[in-house]
Design a protein around this motif. Structure first.
Motif, PDB file in Angstrom:
ATOM      1  N   ASP A 127     109.861  36.500  78.693  1.00  0.00           N
ATOM      2  CA  ASP A 127     110.508  35.437  79.476  1.00  0.00           C
ATOM      3  C   ASP A 127     110.187  34.040  78.954  1.00  0.00           C
ATOM      4  O   ASP A 127     110.484  33.045  79.625  1.00  0.00           O
ATOM      5  N   THR A 128     109.586  33.947  77.773  1.00  0.00           N
ATOM      6  CA  THR A 128     109.246  32.635  77.217  1.00  0.00           C
ATOM      7  C   THR A 128     109.349  32.677  75.705  1.00  0.00           C
ATOM      8  O   THR A 128     108.968  33.679  75.078  1.00  0.00           O
ATOM      9  N   PRO A 129     109.889  31.643  75.077  1.00  0.00           N
ATOM     10  CA  PRO A 129     109.963  31.626  73.609  1.00  0.00           C
ATOM     11  C   PRO A 129     108.555  31.495  73.018  1.00  0.00           C
ATOM     12  O   PRO A 129     107.750  30.683  73.476  1.00  0.00           O
ATOM     13  N   ALA A 130     108.277  32.296  71.996  1.00  0.00           N
ATOM     14  CA  ALA A 130     106.967  32.243  71.345  1.00  0.00           C
ATOM     15  C   ALA A 130     107.143  32.570  69.873  1.00  0.00           C
ATOM     16  O   ALA A 130     107.957  33.429  69.502  1.00  0.00           O
ATOM     17  N   LEU A 131     106.393  31.886  69.034  1.00  0.00           N
ATOM     18  CA  LEU A 131     106.440  32.163  67.604  1.00  0.00           C
ATOM     19  C   LEU A 131     105.090  31.836  66.974  1.00  0.00           C
ATOM     20  O   LEU A 131     104.255  31.164  67.561  1.00  0.00           O
ATOM     21  N   VAL A 132     104.893  32.356  65.771  1.00  0.00           N
ATOM     22  CA  VAL A 132     103.666  32.112  65.017  1.00  0.00           C
ATOM     23  C   VAL A 132     104.034  31.303  63.783  1.00  0.00           C
ATOM     24  O   VAL A 132     104.881  31.705  62.986  1.00  0.00           O
ATOM     25  N   LEU A 133     103.399  30.123  63.663  1.00  0.00           N
ATOM     26  CA  LEU A 133     103.614  29.260  62.510  1.00  0.00           C
ATOM     27  C   LEU A 133     102.429  29.365  61.570  1.00  0.00           C
ATOM     28  O   LEU A 133     101.283  29.493  62.006  1.00  0.00           O
ATOM     29  N   GLY A 134     102.718  29.289  60.268  1.00  0.00           N
ATOM     30  CA  GLY A 134     101.666  29.319  59.271  1.00  0.00           C
ATOM     31  C   GLY A 134     101.633  28.035  58.472  1.00  0.00           C
ATOM     32  O   GLY A 134     101.995  26.964  58.963  1.00  0.00           O
ATOM     33  N   ARG A 135     101.205  28.135  57.225  1.00  0.00           N
ATOM     34  CA  ARG A 135     101.141  26.963  56.359  1.00  0.00           C
ATOM     35  C   ARG A 135     102.535  26.347  56.207  1.00  0.00           C
ATOM     36  O   ARG A 135     103.536  27.053  56.198  1.00  0.00           O
ATOM     37  N   ARG A 136     102.558  25.024  56.071  1.00  0.00           N
ATOM     38  CA  ARG A 136     103.814  24.283  55.852  1.00  0.00           C
ATOM     39  C   ARG A 136     104.801  24.452  57.004  1.00  0.00           C
ATOM     40  O   ARG A 136     105.978  24.207  56.859  1.00  0.00           O
ATOM     41  N   MET A 137     104.299  24.931  58.168  1.00  0.00           N
ATOM     42  CA  MET A 137     105.155  25.199  59.329  1.00  0.00           C
ATOM     43  C   MET A 137     106.117  26.348  59.060  1.00  0.00           C
ATOM     44  O   MET A 137     107.201  26.417  59.645  1.00  0.00           O
ATOM     45  N   ASP A 138     105.728  27.274  58.166  1.00  0.00           N
ATOM     46  CA  ASP A 138     106.496  28.490  57.960  1.00  0.00           C
ATOM     47  C   ASP A 138     106.492  29.317  59.242  1.00  0.00           C
ATOM     48  O   ASP A 138     105.459  29.442  59.919  1.00  0.00           O
ATOM     49  N   VAL A 139     107.631  29.900  59.602  1.00  0.00           N
ATOM     50  CA  VAL A 139     107.716  30.772  60.768  1.00  0.00           C
ATOM     51  C   VAL A 139     107.357  32.183  60.308  1.00  0.00           C
ATOM     52  O   VAL A 139     108.128  32.842  59.609  1.00  0.00           O
ATOM     53  N   LEU A 140     106.183  32.653  60.699  1.00  0.00           N
ATOM     54  CA  LEU A 140     105.708  33.966  60.274  1.00  0.00           C
ATOM     55  C   LEU A 140     106.205  35.080  61.172  1.00  0.00           C
ATOM     56  O   LEU A 140     106.365  36.214  60.726  1.00  0.00           O
ATOM     57  N   ALA A 141     106.418  34.771  62.447  1.00  0.00           N
ATOM     58  CA  ALA A 141     106.901  35.778  63.399  1.00  0.00           C
ATOM     59  C   ALA A 141     107.457  35.060  64.612  1.00  0.00           C
ATOM     60  O   ALA A 141     107.067  33.925  64.924  1.00  0.00           O
ATOM     61  N   SER A 142     108.358  35.730  65.307  1.00  0.00           N
ATOM     62  CA  SER A 142     108.955  35.134  66.512  1.00  0.00           C
ATOM     63  C   SER A 142     109.395  36.253  67.443  1.00  0.00           C
ATOM     64  O   SER A 142     109.725  37.359  67.006  1.00  0.00           O
TER      65      SER A 142
END
Length: 309
Positions: A127-142
């Protein structure tokens, strides 16, 4: 010796421009100095005034600003930070620039991987947007709701899964954010903070170069050398499916990998924004492919998104 335009030269340039930009924003009165008669040729503080405030010689400060002091002490850097009225994030950035980790040549950093438990945590947040950011603001997972809220990162090539790229190169971002300019500037500032820690990252240079060429706003804001660390806050959005929302965000560092950030959006319980998120989650579930669909298409939850260099 570093060649012209080489890693050390770029690092020195970054330090010089950061200190110049901080000097330029402070008036003598703000720094506690008595105003002097006559016109000033430079905005903000002169080098001589910074040296006076920091208690160092003018020659030493000039060499520091030019990146020619390889062993600046913590005491001196703290004094300069106080003279320039730096906040904690800016102070950390100054230390990173003035006392960089020694690396002989640019090299690719090891890939980042999101551990399975963190992937499962993302999947439980329905019920909420969530993501994992890595180096350089790369989206690693969402999670599914983040892909519906922003864009389907997992449908993009790996090298294009990046929040800075989304912010400046995806037209949908400009209409999603109620104040796109403020969000975009904070993105640039967060990327600048990373650049202070990893100035020789070749993929960072590639990303900054591309965004500078393709977007004049990025190019202008990058030259301002602002830095910020994302922690928490509130933002307003206008989503094309569910309309206006006001969401709080938290940026959390998972234990074991401080270079990854778990970003989670939440809405005030019982608010129209919470209702909008639930509506988006319902819409997303209805439009999701069936379990038997080809996992290589659309917005699947494939775990290949958890790796980036």
């Amino acid at each position: 010796m570093d060649a012209p335009g080489g890693p050390a030269t770029r690092a020195n340039t970054e330090l010089r421009e950061f200190l110049r930009s901080r000097r330029a924003r402070i008036s003598p009165e703000q720094a506690g100095l008595s105003p002097q008669p006559g016109a000033r040729r430079v905005p903000g503080l002169r080098r001589e005034e910074v040296a006076q405030l920091a208690g160092v010689s003018v020659d030493y400060y000039v060499r520091l600003e030019r990146g020619r002091t390889a062993h600046a002490s913590e005491t001196v850097l703290d004094a300069v930070a106080r003279a320039l009225l730096l906040d904690d994030t800016e102070r950390d950035h100054l230390f990173a620039l003035a006392r960089p980790t020694r690396r002989r040549v640019p090299h690719a950093l090891p890939p980042q991987r999101v551990r399975p438990g963190l992937h499962r945590l993302l999947d439980t947040l329905t019920d909420t947007p969530a993501l994992v950011l890595g180096r350089r603001m790369d989206v690693l997972a969402s999670n599914r709701l983040a892909r519906a809220f922003y864009t389907d990162f997992e449908a993009l090539p790996h090298r294009e899964r990046n929040m800075a790229r989304f912010m400046f190169l995806d037209e949908g971002a400009r209409s999603l954010y109620d104040d796109w300019a403020a969000g975009a500037r904070s993105t640039v500032a967060a990327l600048h903070l990373y650049a202070g820690k990893y100035p020789h990252d070749p993929r960072l240079a590639e990303l900054v170069g591309e965004l500078s060429v393709r977007d004049p706003d990025f190019r202008r804001w990058w030259a301002e050398h602002d830095v910020m660390r994302r922690t928490n806050g509130s933002k307003r959005y206008h989503h094309p499916v569910v309309g206006d929302l006001t969401l709080e965000y938290e940026a959390l560092a998972p234990t074991g990998d401080p270079e990854q950030i778990l970003g989670v959006h939440t809405a005030e319980p019982g608010s129209p924004s919470e209702h909008a998120l639930r509506l988006l989650a319902s819409w997303t579930a209805e439009s999701a492919p069936s379990a038997g669909a080809d996992s290589g298409s659309g917005s699947g939850t494939g775990r290949g998104a958890g790796s980036a260099g």
